[in-house]
Design a protein around this motif. Sequence first.
Motif, PDB file in Angstrom:
ATOM      1  N   SER A 142       0.887  -1.371  -0.080  1.00  0.00           N
ATOM      2  CA  SER A 142      -0.053   0.019   0.091  1.00  0.00           C
ATOM      3  C   SER A 142       0.768   1.273  -0.019  1.00  0.00           C
ATOM      4  O   SER A 142       1.929   1.395   0.578  1.00  0.00           O
ATOM      5  N   VAL A 143       0.342   2.232  -0.736  1.00  0.00           N
ATOM      6  CA  VAL A 143       1.444   3.451  -0.831  1.00  0.00           C
ATOM      7  C   VAL A 143       0.349   4.417  -0.329  1.00  0.00           C
ATOM      8  O   VAL A 143      -0.701   4.806  -0.960  1.00  0.00           O
ATOM      9  N   GLN A 144       0.928   5.327   0.748  1.00  0.00           N
ATOM     10  CA  GLN A 144       0.162   6.397   1.253  1.00  0.00           C
ATOM     11  C   GLN A 144       0.965   7.567   1.213  1.00  0.00           C
ATOM     12  O   GLN A 144       2.120   7.674   1.174  1.00  0.00           O
ATOM     13  N   SER A 145       0.040   8.700   1.091  1.00  0.00           N
ATOM     14  CA  SER A 145       0.452  10.117   1.038  1.00  0.00           C
ATOM     15  C   SER A 145      -0.078  10.656   2.315  1.00  0.00           C
ATOM     16  O   SER A 145      -1.406  10.271   3.040  1.00  0.00           O
ATOM     17  N   GLY A 146       0.619  11.628   3.008  1.00  0.00           N
ATOM     18  CA  GLY A 146       0.371  12.155   4.377  1.00  0.00           C
ATOM     19  C   GLY A 146      -0.968  12.695   4.472  1.00  0.00           C
ATOM     20  O   GLY A 146      -1.904  12.710   5.209  1.00  0.00           O
ATOM     21  N   GLN A 147      -1.363  13.481   3.203  1.00  0.00           N
ATOM     22  CA  GLN A 147      -2.425  14.197   2.977  1.00  0.00           C
ATOM     23  C   GLN A 147      -3.725  13.256   2.490  1.00  0.00           C
ATOM     24  O   GLN A 147      -4.824  13.793   2.821  1.00  0.00           O
ATOM     25  N   LYS A 148      -3.441  12.599   1.538  1.00  0.00           N
ATOM     26  CA  LYS A 148      -4.425  11.825   0.616  1.00  0.00           C
ATOM     27  C   LYS A 148      -4.554  10.487   1.243  1.00  0.00           C
ATOM     28  O   LYS A 148      -5.522   9.798   0.847  1.00  0.00           O
TER      29      LYS A 148
ATOM     30  N   ASP B 173       4.835   6.937   2.155  1.00  0.00           N
ATOM     31  CA  ASP B 173       5.130   5.528   2.735  1.00  0.00           C
ATOM     32  C   ASP B 173       4.584   4.461   2.171  1.00  0.00           C
ATOM     33  O   ASP B 173       3.531   4.393   1.683  1.00  0.00           O
ATOM     34  N   VAL B 174       5.480   3.442   1.909  1.00  0.00           N
ATOM     35  CA  VAL B 174       5.243   2.222   1.201  1.00  0.00           C
ATOM     36  C   VAL B 174       5.100   1.291   2.356  1.00  0.00           C
ATOM     37  O   VAL B 174       6.062   0.761   3.132  1.00  0.00           O
TER      38      VAL B 174
ATOM     39  N   LYS C 136       7.176  -0.868   6.920  1.00  0.00           N
ATOM     40  CA  LYS C 136       6.918   0.487   6.315  1.00  0.00           C
ATOM     41  C   LYS C 136       8.296   1.056   5.873  1.00  0.00           C
ATOM     42  O   LYS C 136       9.294   0.936   6.603  1.00  0.00           O
ATOM     43  N   LYS C 137       8.468   1.411   4.607  1.00  0.00           N
ATOM     44  CA  LYS C 137       9.595   2.167   4.054  1.00  0.00           C
ATOM     45  C   LYS C 137       9.028   3.510   3.494  1.00  0.00           C
ATOM     46  O   LYS C 137       8.256   3.706   2.809  1.00  0.00           O
TER      47      LYS C 137
END
Length: 839
Positions: free
Chosen positions: A65-71, A96-97, A108-109
């Motif tokens: 899962s790929v995360q963006s702080g705002q989205k 964050d991956v 997490k990476k």
Amino acid sequence: MITNFSKTMKSEKLRSVVFQLFLLFALLISVSNSSKALAPARIYQIKGLVADSVSGKGLPYATISVQSGQKGVIKRLASDAAGNFSFTLDTTGKYDVIFQSIGYVTSKKDITLNGQNSKIDLGTIKINPGVEKIGEVSVVAQKPLVRTEVDKVIYSTEVDPEAKTSTALEMLRKVPLVTVDGEDNIQLKGTSNFKILLNGKSSSMLSQNAKDVLRSLPASTIKDIEVITNPSSKYEAEGTGGIINIITTKKQIDGFMGRVSAGVDSRGGFNTGLYATSKIKKFGFSINYNYNEFRQPKNESFTERENFLSTTSRFTETEGFSKYKGSANMAMGEASYEIDSLNLISLSFWGYAGSYSGNGNTLTQDFDISNMLSRKFNNRIMNDIGYGSISGNIDYQRTFKKPDKTFTISYKLDRSPRNSDNENEIEGVLNYESYRQRSTNDASGTEHTFQLDYYDPLTKMHQVETGVKYILRQNVSNSDVLRYDYTTNQWTRDASKINDLDYDQHIFGLYAGYVMKLKKFSVKTGLRVEGTINDGIFKSIKDTTFTNKMFNVIPYVTLSQNLDKGQNLKLSYTQRLSRPGIWYLNPFINDIDPLNISYGNPNLEAEVSHTFDFSYGKFTPKYNFNLSLNSAFTNNTIEQISTMQANGVKVTTYENIGKNQRYGGYLYGMVRIKQKLTINTNIGATYTILESNDGRGLKNEGFNYNGSLNCRYTAWKNGTVSASGGVFSPRIMLQGQSSTYYYNNLSISQEMLKKKLTASLSVSNPFSNRMKYEMTYDDPTFHQEMVNYNYNRQLRFNISYRFGQMKGEIKKAKRGIKNEDVKSGGDSSTGSGTGGTGN
């Protein structure tokens, strides 16, 4: 010739309008995204390998899962069979991956895209075996469209974009092992003898009028659809084909969240909906309300029948039409209160109320054995039907410090009223008396259920469960028949046609179950003991009382073997019962068509069947495959039976006269291609042998097959295009069969405003204005052929808006009441309408 040309032109114009609307909708979406498309974005390619930290071997199908702080989560994917993964991003920034796999601690990476290097190799990401520590990483896991458990297959409706514009009935066409034919009749593994539950609880409305309810239930309110092919001993023994359990959305949260929706269709119907949920400290609730109005255009029907018992009414020809309109209200809600960390009280309710009114006309002509006209009359029909259901339950759950150990006390009330008011006027043209008749029927079923359940996971390998249940079912039917007296201009009661019923059923049940789970092999087995007492009084000119008792011991066993790389095998056996509901028992005589009368049978007994099931499945994030082979044997099936009388009247009722053998195979497949295209298919074939055991010599056998194909393509950002189609072979019945049926659908959906606003446009059967549906009946006393023309093309537009903020889910009792023993169907399941001609 001019009339046919005019109809053709109108049909072509309508078809043109439909496609122009689709093109306009697609154009608006394209324009809204054109500004982003004009500016070429730099593409960043990220790759790597997910591996076990101990062995160093790659982990197959790990979730990335790929995360963006705002989205939040912006992309999800799965590694391949060797653990390799690759994905692309088009925006600079920090990400964050997250790496997850069952039996491993989440890792997490962090990566940063700064516009310098467009290709990034993360190398080998080693994750440690172990149990996940809650709270270390916050990530929304990827949910597959179809998944399997020991005794069920689950279709995740909430991840299917077509759910935004579809009804629950339409979504069932996609569910493995489930088929829906041209008249919206539902079958599970090739049989119509099954039970539908809502959130694990029975609803008499779904037992008696499933088609109308599921047509009105928006698929967007459904989370999962579970198919339980061989229910365990904790379930009631009824429902010989298995269970379809519809799980509705329950996103109760800290704070508040809601959704409003509305839609219209090309027939003049519309729908509105409201969903709201909230949690304040220890108290939480959710409520879901929907209202819809529907219109059914004029359907036409033609019937030809030969009566082998008569020379004066040897041949009968009937032609007619019918149309109807109506409305329906539906509401669902839940609430709970956490007394403390170990004690929970939860409430839920489900209500449905609907009505429709219709009118129709039929012209009937009889011919003698020399084809000379012997009788002719016209029948004008008007009817008003009201139906509904309300269910409510309260559960007290006691948990323990030992995880998942629970003790539950439950009570459930279920009431289902139905009333009908039919009026018809017969105009005799030749050798038939003219008259006006009005018939009313008020029927209802009330059900009280008390239940205790205890579940204890003794160890990770061994689990036990046990429980007791008592059910009281009270079924009542009161009718009245009036004839119009032309001399006094008043309605006169006809006491000779009164057929009322007062029927009570007491069911006592005790069950025990055991589960053993090894590393890759599991056994689930159990035993259920049930006693049934039936008491009733059949009230007519001469009252008749009846009482019968039953005792059944129902075994159950399922063996499951997990193979490598997401594969599993299952083998199961169980015995099931199917008790007739009020619509099978109701003795009310429906003679709105004087040459085709029907009524229920209060002397019916429960069906007993033996079912065997074998299945193989392979489920991965990229593709699913499930093969199921099954057989079932029943010696006293409840069959709808029709006989002809010498006066030309066909009489239809229900009797325990059938022997039913079924041998079937079902194949479900799904594949995802590059995260944009999803294709799934449902294919089934069943060989059915039906035979009467009452000396009539009735027998019918043959193959049934069905197939469906569904495609969904993400054509642009947050926009999807979907297409589906299917075919059903003639359905085998004891006294005949139906014709082949086809269907197809197209839809476009667009999410906007950070996915809070969703607009959808769909069309059903765009390539044909109406459907032809044929049925043939054969009996030693008659032969009948029937043709119906139904107008099925429909254009729909829906829009919904979501608001609020999600935080955490509310608790609810893990176990509750599930009554799935009443046989689905009966007269009320025939749907809506006036029935332009006889059956």
